[in-house]
Enzyme design. Structure first.
Site, short mmCIF file in Angstrom:
data_model
loop_
_atom_site.label_atom_id
_atom_site.label_comp_id
_atom_site.label_asym_id
_atom_site.label_seq_id
_atom_site.Cartn_x
_atom_site.Cartn_y
_atom_site.Cartn_z
N GLU B 264 1.08 -1.41 0.06
CA GLU B 264 -0.15 0.01 0.05
C GLU B 264 1.01 1.39 -0.07
O GLU B 264 1.78 1.31 0.93
CB GLU B 264 -0.97 -0.17 1.31
CG GLU B 264 -1.99 0.84 1.09
CD GLU B 264 -1.91 2.07 2.02
OE1 GLU B 264 -1.27 2.96 1.42
OE2 GLU B 264 -2.07 2.10 3.25
N CYS B 301 -2.15 7.58 4.83
CA CYS B 301 -2.30 7.23 3.18
C CYS B 301 -3.44 7.98 2.74
O CYS B 301 -3.26 8.18 1.39
CB CYS B 301 -2.56 5.85 3.20
SG CYS B 301 -1.53 4.95 4.44
#
Lengths: 508, 508
Positions: B264, B301
């Site tokens: 990720e 994120c």
């Protein structure tokens, strides 16, 4: 239904000046119909149409998509005798086998239609809002699977119908809402065109956007490579050689945006004969083994290429029975001259390895036929010679004799990933079988008892996949209900008004 | 609970002569405790123990595995104040946030325990035998998911608890039946050790085989690279930078047996302000945006790094409100000096791009703190300058003004894959939103309405993933129930006697 040799680019039939011909598998003769070679522009055009069609195609209801797959099944079925006849000419596979394979292809398309009507296959999940939760409320969260985007499908040489243009990869990608750009196998472009026309007709009949399906062809790797490199292609389905699959994987991994290649490549499908089963029915096992090994000239991904047992009098009887059965195997035409050459080279190579014995061969074969071969070696030789665990595509198998359980385990542990592993066992073998299971589970996607790996049922629970190099991605299967998951990605919708939710989620 | 600086290799606590120290994020001072650097032998030992433990660990019942995850949650919770205190020192994150993150970590472990008790998560399917089917009977076919093998987990810098040693990757891998070899993030080795000790205690307490969990560390990339190269590691979980994720993907793809890396990596999380919503509440949106952008010094994120709207009087009010709110943002310590340097370099780079205006900055920040920055540009400039779509990790965002809908669509279509995309809309915006949805669905793993992307609910329907480069594999999520699927592969059992079936399948 007449072959034209034209490419299918959306609703257009396109012919090009540069053409190639198929050859009759049985004779090597050039077959009628000149097939157009797709240009780089054709690849771009087909991908661009697929990308343009993607949003409206994936927005269709599951019911509409099911109706489309049913229409494709119907159109495929309606092609008639010419389909299997052309496939027979191009592949050399017997008519009876091809008629069965055509039925399987229709069945696969219908299975995915059923799954879509079911609704479960796209994996919808809902977590309703919890406005009163403390310390913070939970939003409304809904997930469903949407298509990954246009998919490139490479037809397989050994299943010109069920694993090719209208086969499992195409059916599962279309079911997932992904347009398909198929690349016809150069060995059977006519079969590919007939199957492709059926899908093209179904697209038109169902009023779907042009570009949901295209079919490109060419005599070599150029078109395929350009397809995988095209930035609009988001996934690849492939059934074929290890070399071919690895090349596509490398191409896909080195793109600016890497994409998955679902490649089903290489497997020798070990079969373990446990002591009690061998003792009780060695002869029957030997005969059944040769039937499985030589089926379709051994040109199955799941052909049993390795037999393992602890040395015993029963194993000796098994080998004798197998050699005897081998003598009665009718030679069968191989798919292509290239596959035939590779088979001969593989057999020659094994025959020349130290410690390997030729147990027997089938009856003399014609120039395009498979001359079955059966070899034997002991576990030590097998462990010391990695080339003995390479797949030889065709009717060839190696029988490995193990001095004891330790040798059996050592051979199993040395194997690469496999599509299948098979146990023949009787009740007294249960203890040994239980100890073998963890090893087999690590190695194979499907484990069978008292059967043969050739024959892959199309159903929910089937896994036609396995650890590398059986496939490029052991979490997937190319046969059965889960095949659709390769072409779906989950999207989560948080607090979206109903008007913006996909149909399957708005209903909750 | 005292820190020792030792590695955790199965049940052994191992110290090495070569050590490294963590630094206090807030001051840069060296923190107490010398942490052992794992050697190549340590990597091999941990992987070998994991491989040895794999078969017996994955053979545990789902209930036993659930009890283990619950024990891990309990042990993690029992570490006490020292955990968040050390995490606060090492990461600079505020205590309140870390206490929340610790709760989330416990919640994740318990969620997977619940899923296991449920039984659905391993995806069992059964097609019973049809012995009377014609022309050929159907065998009994059963499928379940088994662990892929030992998993390497890389702790994230920005979630020292919930995405690190005892975080979501570890919890989902353990739930799938995969042993975990974790690599502590070099910025918070003490936090990692405390979390790792909790899992080690749970392993012992539940009588599980040594090797189900190990924790290795070191100051640089060496240990991580060796882990990914180790042939016994079968999958990798990673949350971190794009550069780091891509490096691991390349390593994994070039192994003799390629393995998946679930990375990720990178996302700028576009937020679209639609006209009616902007007109109705520009000021409130501006203030809420700055709160989301500056949360945790922007080190999420899902931090909103790109705001998009069609130019209007409302958009002007939004920008003014955002600039005003920015002035009130309390500067916050950044995670590491390296991240701080990269942030400053990123801000400097954007500030120097032609056509980019600095709208405002937050209050002056200390030497280790994030000095928030807000930029503006128009769509044409954004489209011509690819560097403007790169993630800047930290409290920095770019507001892009579009002349019309066409420019808005062009900017959206130009974006790479994203974890999230957000719409702010009112009823009159529905038409435009409907046209935007297909574009957003292709770009993001999660689409939100009238919320902010920071804040990722842990639940069944969550998707924390998205098209490349948001993640390496858009078919997966690292948060929520589906995270376990990354570490499972399907195995099909054909006609196996009940004694040889896995527990979950024998019951049917």
């Amino acid at each position: 239904m007449t072959l034209t040799g034209e490419l299918i680019i959306g609703n257009q039939d396109v012919s090009r000046e540069t053409t190639f011909h198929a050859r009759a598998a049985a004779t090597g003769e050039v077959l009628p119909v000149a097939f157009s070679c797709a240009t780089s522009d054709d690849v771009r055009k087909a991908c661009s149409l697929a990308d343009t069609a993607f949003d409206s195609y994936r927005a269709t209801s599951l019911g509409m998509r099911a109706a489309f797959l049913e229409a494709a099944a119907e159109e495929f079925g309606a092609v008639g005798d010419v389909l299997c006849e052309r496939a027979h000419l191009e592949s050399g596979l017997p008519m009876a086998r091809l008629i069965g394979e055509a039925g399987r292809t229709v069945g696969q398309l219908k299975m995915f239609a059923r799954l879509l009507r079911d609704g479960r296959c796209v994996g919808s999940l809902v977590d309703p809002a919890l406005p009163d939760r403390s310390p913070s409320p939970r939003p409304d969260l809904r997930q469903t699977g949407i298509g990954v985007g246009p998919v490139a499908v490479f037809g397989a040489s050994n299943f010109p119908l069920a694993f090719s243009i209208a086969g499992g990869d195409t059916a599962s990608a279309l079911a997932a809402g992904c347009p398909v750009v198929a690349r016809a196998h150069p060995a059977h472009p006519g079969t590919g065109e007939l199957a492709g026309r059926a899908i093209q007709r179904a697209v038109v009949r169902c009023g779907l956007p042009e570009g949901v399906f295209s079919l490109l062809g060419g005599p070599d790797l150029t078109v395929g490579r350009e397809l995988v490199r095209n930035s609009l292609i988001m996934a690849v389905g492939f059934t074929g050689s290890r070399q071919g699959g690895l090349a596509l994987m490398r191409e896909a991994a080195s793109r600016p945006v890497p994409i998955p290649v679902y490649a089903e490549m290489s497997s020798i499908n070990p079969v373990l004969l446990l002591p009690a089963a061998l003792g009780a029915r060695a002869e029957a096992l030997g005969a059944a083994f040769v039937m499985s090994m030589s089926m379709g000239a051994g040109q199955f991904c799941t052909s049993p290429g390795l037999i393992l047992a602890i040395e015993s009098e029963g194993f000796q009887r098994f080998r004798s029975a197998a050699v005897e059965a081998l003598a009665g195997v009718a030679p069968q035409t191989m798919l292509t001259a290239g596959i035939h050459d590779a088979y001969l080279a593989g057999v020659r190579s094994v025959a020349g390895r130290p410690g390997v014995t030729l147990l027997g061969r089938g009856p003399d074969a014609g120039p395009h036929e498979c001359h079955s071969a059966l070899f034997a070696a002991d576990a030590q030789i097998f462990l010391e010679d990695p080339t003995l665990s390479h797949e030889i595509f065709g009717s060839c198998s190696l029988i490995v004799s193990c001095a004891d359980e330790a040798a059996l385990f050592a051979v199993l542990r040395s194997l690469e990933g496999q599509l299948t592993a098979t146990l023949h066992l009787d009740e007294p073998d249960t203890g040994l079988a239980r100890r073998l299971m963890p090893v087999l589970e690590r190695k194979a996607g499907r484990i069978l008892a008292n059967g043969w790996p050739t024959g892959v049922e199309v159903c929910d629970a089937m896994v036609h996949g396995g650890p590398f190099p059986a496939t490029s991605d052991p979490r997937t299967t190319s046969v059965g209900a889960k095949a659709i998951e390769r072409f779906l990605r989950p999207v989560c919708y948080q607090d979206l008004p109903a008007a913006l939710l996909p149909g399957v989620l708005a209903e909750f």
